[in-house]
Every structure is written in structure tokens, then in C-alpha cells.
Write an enzyme that holds these catalytic residues in place. Sequence first.
Site, short mmCIF file in Angstrom:
data_model
loop_
_atom_site.label_atom_id
_atom_site.label_comp_id
_atom_site.label_asym_id
_atom_site.label_seq_id
_atom_site.Cartn_x
_atom_site.Cartn_y
_atom_site.Cartn_z
N ASP A 104 -11.69 -6.08 12.52
CA ASP A 104 -12.03 -5.37 11.28
C ASP A 104 -13.53 -5.12 11.25
O ASP A 104 -14.33 -6.06 11.12
CB ASP A 104 -11.62 -6.21 10.05
CG ASP A 104 -10.14 -6.10 9.75
OD1 ASP A 104 -9.43 -5.35 10.45
OD2 ASP A 104 -9.69 -6.77 8.80
N ASP A 111 0.86 -1.20 0.00
CA ASP A 111 0.00 0.00 0.00
C ASP A 111 0.89 1.24 0.00
O ASP A 111 0.51 2.30 -0.49
CB ASP A 111 -0.86 0.07 1.26
CG ASP A 111 -1.85 -1.06 1.38
OD1 ASP A 111 -2.17 -1.69 0.36
OD2 ASP A 111 -2.31 -1.32 2.52
#
Length: 389
Positions: free
Chosen positions: A246, A58
Site C-alpha cells: 500500500d 465498497d
Amino acid sequence: MSDFTPTRDDKFTFGLWTVGQTGRDPFGEATRPALGAPYIVERLAALGAYGVNLHDNDLVPIDASAQERDRIVAEFRQALSDHGLVVPMATTNLFSDPAFKDGAFTSADARVRAYALQKTMRSMDLGAELGASTYVFWGGREGTEVDASGKLLDALAWFRDSLNFLADYSDSQGYGFRFALEPKPNEPRGDIFFPTAGSMLGFIATLDRPERFGVNPEFAHDTMAGLNFTHAVAQIIDAGKLFHIDLNDQKMGRFDQDLRFGAENLKTAFFLVKLLEDSGYDGPRHFDAHALRTEDEAGVWAFARGCMRTYLMLREKARQFDADADIRAALGAYRVDDAELAELTRGFTPEKADALKAREFDRVALGRRGPGLEQLDQLTVELLLGLRG
Ligand code: GLT
Ligand code: MN
Ligand code: MN
């Protein structure tokens, strides 16, 4: 009363890949431009987030030179310090590159397995450099479509060997990572190994250093499969293994939608927030979700703000639930305590067993009792709809 603006103390985090998602899906191209990592840090900080998480790629492209890597990391660290954000969690991208198309740690090709270890060690170095304390493993490609491959038992052993190796690597470097394994039943593989929280918990017990490993459950992953996510999280908490979480949302039985937290299953989200708050979980509340493909950049920040606001609103509702006199009365009536029976049924002795076997129970009366759950559930609905004062 809060205006539901988050602060750092709320520990809300986002992945670079979440707000950075460009709307690309299997059927269509990106619908919004990519955002630079330093800019994401600046915007998340302004919204009141606590931290930002990342995969190695990322931040640093997979083919970056060592100099490029160091420049990118230095700029990112500067942005973190300028805006007061931390990196609590890091992870490895072991799913995008074609090398991992048939698995990373569970590839049938020993060279791919070795490359996955190398890539993960380098990514752990990056995570440690950025101050991360939790390291996530999401085995997106660790699975099969073709079980004629005959590798099921080998794959479990290869995965175990890899995690044991990496836990020792973390120790040898003094990184002190806590590893959080993330279950998912399918997508992108037809079947992914370790599909549920329970299967992860069972596997963790087989590792050399199980105390280093916990679970990173995701709301959407259980919901896709029609499971009750709040129940899964309760089991993980009970096992002392909630190392990370999450948060997002999802319609049952669909592709992995990664919707804004609370967008779809508000009641489940409410009970999840209540469970997290009641349990004393003090780790990050990580939103692993992204704005709808329809949205532009403004929609991305509306999405991020919405995730955090909804969490805070549900946390306030949990407090109201605990304080509500009618709900307290309904809960009080639901539970039947009996000190003598509690003593008799806890901690086996032959005498207790004899006493219990001799005891008379009015079975018919037990079966006749109404526990009041319809009323309790309706009170909860009215509370969530804002109709209880
Ligand atoms: C990917 C996946 C997530 C994982 C991330 C961590 S990447 O977005 O869908 O569930 O948590 O690897
Ligand atoms: Mn996830
Ligand atoms: Mn997901």
C-alpha cells in the site's frame, strides 16, 4: 524517455475506497459526492491504471438482498471488461459496522467472531468471482483501549484460529488466495494488534500454512510511528513475504493521513521505489490513499494521476542513480570487499574460527576511514532535484 504516462504493465491499482473517498473525516461531513463503482473503473482505466481493489461493502452494501448483490456485481464486471481493468486484490470490511466496534476476529464475543468469519467467507466468494488472487486482512478494529479486558493472549489465539480456518476455506473452494496481512500501530483503536511488519512476520510463522500468508505493508502506517518504511519493506522482501503493498504518504507522528504518494517524504519514496524495482517485485503497486478533503472530483483524478506519475518519475530517477558515474564511484568506494575474509567468515568450520581468532586487524585504521556518505547523500539530493544532467 517516458512522458510518465502509466500503462497497464506498470500494475498500478487503487481501492474503490480511495478515489471513492468523499472527504468525510472525524470532524466533518463529505465534501464531494460519492462516485459509482463502474464510473471509477472507467476513469481509472482512462488514466492508465491496471486494476481496482475492493472491500465487500465498497461494492455491495452490507444490507443488500441477494438479487441486489448479483445486479451490482454484474454491472461492475461489465465495467471491468468494457474498460480492461482487473481486480487483483479483495478484502473484507471488518471495521465500519458497529458490530465490530471491539474487534472482529479478536472480539471477546464469540458471536461477533463467528459473524466475522461468515462475512469474510462471503467476501472471499465475491473476490474469487471477480478474479482476485490476493486477499488482504487489515485488522482495523483488532485492538484495545482497555487492557483490563485481559484478552491479549486469547486475542492472538482467536486471530490465529480465524486465519487458519479461512486459509482452509480458500483451499476447499479452490480459490488459491495468497493472504496479505497489513500491520498498523494504532487508529482507529488506541493500540492495534500486530503493529509492525516484524510482528506480522513473527505471527505468520505460527500459522498452520505459513506459506499462504505474507505482508501488505503501508507507507503511512510505519511513518506514523516514526519508523523507516523502506527498511520494513526490505525485511519483508528478505523473508519472501511481500505479497502486496500500500503506497501513500504521511507526516510522522500524525493521524493516518493517506496522502498522495510522494507528497511528503520524497527521498524515502525514492528509496522505496528503487528497492521495489531492484528486488524484482512484480505485484501490484497499490495506492491506498485519497485526495485531500479540500478537493472536488477534478482533484480526485489529479491525485490519482499524481500517485502514478510520481512513482514513474522516481523509477526513472532510480535508473539515473544506477547510471550516474559519480554515484557509482562513491558506492564503489563505500564498499570494501575482501575475498579472503569473505571465505573466512562464511560457513563455520573450527579451522576458520581459529584462523579468524588469530587474525590481526588494524582497529584504529578501521575506525579512521571515512565512508563518504555525506557526499553520496548530497549526490542523491542533487539527482532528485534534477541537477545532475
Ligand atoms: C482502510 C485502511 C487501509 C487498509 C484498507 C484495507 S481499508 O482504508 O486505512 O490501510 O489497507 O482494509
Ligand atoms: Mn492500507
Ligand atoms: Mn492508511
